[in-house]
Design an enzyme around this catalytic site. Structure first.
Site, PDB file in Angstrom:
ATOM      1  N   LYS A 170      33.093 -35.390   4.485  1.00  0.00           N
ATOM      2  CA  LYS A 170      32.638 -34.075   4.029  1.00  0.00           C
ATOM      3  C   LYS A 170      31.354 -34.174   3.192  1.00  0.00           C
ATOM      4  CE  LYS A 170      37.272 -31.981   4.167  1.00  0.00           C
ATOM      5  NZ  LYS A 170      38.280 -31.184   3.418  1.00  0.00           N
TER       6      LYS A 170
ATOM      7  N   TYR B 236      38.010 -24.137  10.665  1.00  0.00           N
ATOM      8  CA  TYR B 236      39.117 -23.927   9.719  1.00  0.00           C
ATOM      9  C   TYR B 236      39.804 -22.571   9.925  1.00  0.00           C
ATOM     10  CZ  TYR B 236      38.345 -28.089   6.800  1.00  0.00           C
ATOM     11  OH  TYR B 236      38.276 -29.377   6.315  1.00  0.00           O
TER      12      TYR B 236
ATOM     13  N   PHE C 267      41.280 -19.606  -0.684  1.00  0.00           N
ATOM     14  CA  PHE C 267      40.201 -20.580  -0.836  1.00  0.00           C
ATOM     15  C   PHE C 267      39.274 -20.622   0.372  1.00  0.00           C
ATOM     16  CE2 PHE C 267      43.964 -22.955   0.698  1.00  0.00           C
ATOM     17  CZ  PHE C 267      43.462 -23.471   1.894  1.00  0.00           C
TER      18      PHE C 267
ATOM     19  N   THR D  37      46.113 -34.084   0.084  1.00  0.00           N
ATOM     20  CA  THR D  37      45.009 -33.113   0.044  1.00  0.00           C
ATOM     21  C   THR D  37      44.380 -33.032  -1.340  1.00  0.00           C
ATOM     22  OG1 THR D  37      46.164 -31.838   1.740  1.00  0.00           O
ATOM     23  CG2 THR D  37      44.427 -30.693   0.526  1.00  0.00           C
TER      24      THR D  37
ATOM     25  N   ARG E 258      40.997 -40.412  -0.539  1.00  0.00           N
ATOM     26  CA  ARG E 258      40.838 -39.275  -1.447  1.00  0.00           C
ATOM     27  C   ARG E 258      41.021 -39.685  -2.902  1.00  0.00           C
ATOM     28  NH1 ARG E 258      43.648 -34.753   2.532  1.00  0.00           N
ATOM     29  NH2 ARG E 258      41.699 -33.803   3.236  1.00  0.00           N
TER      30      ARG E 258
ATOM     31  N   ASN F 180      37.292 -32.792  -1.277  1.00  0.00           N
ATOM     32  CA  ASN F 180      38.238 -33.908  -1.134  1.00  0.00           C
ATOM     33  C   ASN F 180      37.854 -34.948  -0.080  1.00  0.00           C
ATOM     34  OD1 ASN F 180      38.880 -32.392   1.084  1.00  0.00           O
ATOM     35  ND2 ASN F 180      41.028 -32.092   0.565  1.00  0.00           N
TER      36      ASN F 180
ATOM     37  N   HIS G 172      38.243 -35.030   6.104  1.00  0.00           N
ATOM     38  CA  HIS G 172      39.194 -34.260   6.908  1.00  0.00           C
ATOM     39  C   HIS G 172      39.782 -35.192   7.953  1.00  0.00           C
ATOM     40  CE1 HIS G 172      40.921 -31.211   9.558  1.00  0.00           C
ATOM     41  NE2 HIS G 172      40.453 -31.974  10.539  1.00  0.00           N
TER      42      HIS G 172
ATOM     43  N   GLU H 201      40.225 -30.366  17.801  1.00  0.00           N
ATOM     44  CA  GLU H 201      39.153 -30.712  16.871  1.00  0.00           C
ATOM     45  C   GLU H 201      38.167 -31.717  17.475  1.00  0.00           C
ATOM     46  OE1 GLU H 201      41.173 -31.856  13.275  1.00  0.00           O
ATOM     47  OE2 GLU H 201      41.880 -29.813  12.917  1.00  0.00           O
TER      48      GLU H 201
HETATM   49  P1  DAT Z   1      44.154 -31.214   4.618  1.00  0.00           P
HETATM   50  O1  DAT Z   1      42.642 -31.278   4.548  1.00  0.00           O
HETATM   51  O2  DAT Z   1      44.814 -32.303   3.791  1.00  0.00           O
HETATM   52  O3  DAT Z   1      44.672 -31.167   6.036  1.00  0.00           O
HETATM   53  P2  DAT Z   1      44.787 -28.375   4.439  1.00  0.00           P
HETATM   54  O4  DAT Z   1      44.723 -28.332   5.934  1.00  0.00           O
HETATM   55  O5  DAT Z   1      46.009 -27.802   3.796  1.00  0.00           O
HETATM   56  O6  DAT Z   1      44.605 -29.854   3.888  1.00  0.00           O
HETATM   57  O7  DAT Z   1      43.540 -27.604   3.832  1.00  0.00           O
HETATM   58  C1  DAT Z   1      42.258 -27.720   4.424  1.00  0.00           C
HETATM   59  C2  DAT Z   1      41.239 -27.872   3.330  1.00  0.00           C
HETATM   60  O8  DAT Z   1      41.202 -26.675   2.553  1.00  0.00           O
HETATM   61  C3  DAT Z   1      41.526 -28.975   2.311  1.00  0.00           C
HETATM   62  O9  DAT Z   1      41.099 -30.248   2.754  1.00  0.00           O
HETATM   63  C4  DAT Z   1      40.760 -28.497   1.123  1.00  0.00           C
HETATM   64  C5  DAT Z   1      40.933 -26.991   1.195  1.00  0.00           C
HETATM   65  N1  DAT Z   1      42.076 -26.582   0.362  1.00  0.00           N
HETATM   66  C6  DAT Z   1      43.392 -26.662   0.666  1.00  0.00           C
HETATM   67  N2  DAT Z   1      44.148 -26.196  -0.326  1.00  0.00           N
HETATM   68  C7  DAT Z   1      43.295 -25.784  -1.295  1.00  0.00           C
HETATM   69  C8  DAT Z   1      43.437 -25.209  -2.580  1.00  0.00           C
HETATM   70  N3  DAT Z   1      44.643 -24.960  -3.092  1.00  0.00           N
HETATM   71  N4  DAT Z   1      42.321 -24.938  -3.298  1.00  0.00           N
HETATM   72  C9  DAT Z   1      41.076 -25.184  -2.791  1.00  0.00           C
HETATM   73  N5  DAT Z   1      40.867 -25.731  -1.574  1.00  0.00           N
HETATM   74  C10 DAT Z   1      41.951 -26.028  -0.844  1.00  0.00           C
HETATM   75 MG    MG Z   2      44.549 -29.699   7.457  1.00  0.00          MG
END
Ligand code: DAT
Ligand code: MG
Length: 143
Positions: A11, A51, A59, A93, A104, A114, A117, A128
């Protein structure tokens, strides 16, 4: 166990922090191979489409803004059980909850920044990988 492909994104925070090589080394040291690799600047529409599953989350606007804040490095990683192995290398995450030695934990600064991805299932990996790469850009060793 099946050979799989998974989509990885380094990222904008990690690209900006000069950590592309350090993160790719984690994948290679773990035995995952790069089948494809490129750097791109995501458009807002590309980030929103990628996304889309999160579009109702609070978010979402900040996630899209972050993902378009600078270039990303997208890769196809390949190997036995690659989808879960990549998720294990990435860690949780939220970097505060990520296990020691994970990407991470070592490179991310916040849940909203973070570092990486990784596809979370066979279905999302298929979608993807195709989102960023055409078949002729993927150099598999197992085809
Ligand atoms: P991951 O990237 O571990 O698959 P995810 O699919 O739940 O996690 O979320 C996608 C992205 O969205 C994540 O990498 C960062 C952002 N994100 C998720 N939860 C968040 C939160 N509570 N606050 C801010 N950003 C968040
Ligand atoms: Mg995800």
């Amino acid at each position: 166990m099946a050979v799989e492909q998974t989509l990885s994104i380094i990222k904008p925070d990690s690209v900006g922090d000069n950590n592309i090589g350090a993160i790719i080394a984690r994948f290679e040291e773990a035995g995952l191979r790069l089948a494809a690799l490129k750097m791109i600047q995501l458009t807002k529409a590309q980030a929103e489409g990628f996304y889309a599953e999160h579009k109702e989350r609070p978010f979402f606007p900040s996630l899209v803004e972050f993902m378009t804040s600078g270039p990303v490095c997208v890769q196809v990683l390949e190997g036995e059980n690659a989808i879960v192995r990549n998720r294990d290398l990435m860690g949780a995450t939220n970097p505060e909850e990520a296990a020691e030695g994970t990407i991470r934990r070592d490179f991310a600064t916040a849940v909203s920044a973070n570092a990486v991805h990784g596809s979370d299932s066979a279905e999302s990996a298929k979608r993807e990988v195709a989102y960023f790469f055409s078949a002729d850009e993927i150099h598999t060793r197992w085809a």
